[in-house]
Scaffold this active site. Sequence first.
Site, mmCIF file in Angstrom:
data_model
loop_
_atom_site.group_PDB
_atom_site.id
_atom_site.type_symbol
_atom_site.label_atom_id
_atom_site.label_comp_id
_atom_site.label_asym_id
_atom_site.label_seq_id
_atom_site.Cartn_x
_atom_site.Cartn_y
_atom_site.Cartn_z
ATOM 1 N N VAL A 40 0.864 -1.175 0.000
ATOM 2 C CA VAL A 40 0.000 0.000 0.000
ATOM 3 C C VAL A 40 0.899 1.223 0.000
ATOM 4 C CG1 VAL A 40 -1.771 1.303 1.250
ATOM 5 C CG2 VAL A 40 -1.831 -1.198 1.260
ATOM 6 N N CYS A 41 0.528 2.231 -0.775
ATOM 7 C CA CYS A 41 1.233 3.505 -0.806
ATOM 8 C C CYS A 41 2.701 3.265 -1.185
ATOM 9 C CB CYS A 41 1.060 4.208 0.540
ATOM 10 S SG CYS A 41 1.399 5.989 0.522
ATOM 11 N N THR A 42 3.632 3.934 -0.504
ATOM 12 C CA THR A 42 5.044 3.827 -0.886
ATOM 13 C C THR A 42 5.682 2.530 -0.419
ATOM 14 O OG1 THR A 42 5.595 5.153 1.066
ATOM 15 C CG2 THR A 42 5.423 6.309 -1.059
#
Length: 234
Positions: free
Chosen positions: A103-105
């Site tokens: 998720v995300c970075t």
Amino acid sequence: MSTKDTRIGLVLFPRLTQLDLTGPVEVFGRMPEIEIVLLWKTLEPVPSDQGMCILPTATFEDCDSLDVICVPGGPGQVQLMEDEDTLQFLRRIAPTCKFVTSVCTGSLVLGAAGLLNGYRATSHWSSVDQLSLLGAEPVSERVVRDRNRITGAGVTSGIDFALTVVAELAGEDVAQEIQLQMEYDPEPPYQAGSPRSAPPALVTTTREKLASFIARRRTVTERAAKRLANVRPA
């Protein structure tokens, strides 16, 4: 696919964004016959970027196999990209997994471990372009699946991401039931959640505020790319 004995592991690390973790955990925890494992080097509390402390339930050393591994993002992801203990764990555990996810970075951490080379993937809008440095194809979509890699975009996409994973593991009916249980029916007060919909002036000022941090992240991503180039087959 049956969810019996399904083990989903999520990586903890200092200064993670807790919603990257807790959004998916809330979704996954509603699956039948599921075990969620919160993983870090030790069992000591791990502080999020906003000061919330989260308790690991297992260490990297104790984890031999998973059905799903997930890496969240957050400011601490920059240091994690050069944390050899974490990278080695991800390389070791990934072959045991049905799905390797983020998720995300967190996708940049997967990339730094060499696990996204040749895959389409996404990340937070401010840094999705950096995936190309790590051999991935950046895609600006909320959830991206390429074979057994599933990646979510920024922070709040973790719920969409997790419902996608649930559908793969247990079927769409289970995923829809969980969505209904959670009353996940977003109606944001503003159309400002993406550079594609936010007012251009807001996008510009937000990019300016993030610029110095994104530059530091890029420097670490570039170092990770050099290390990967040294270990990839010619």
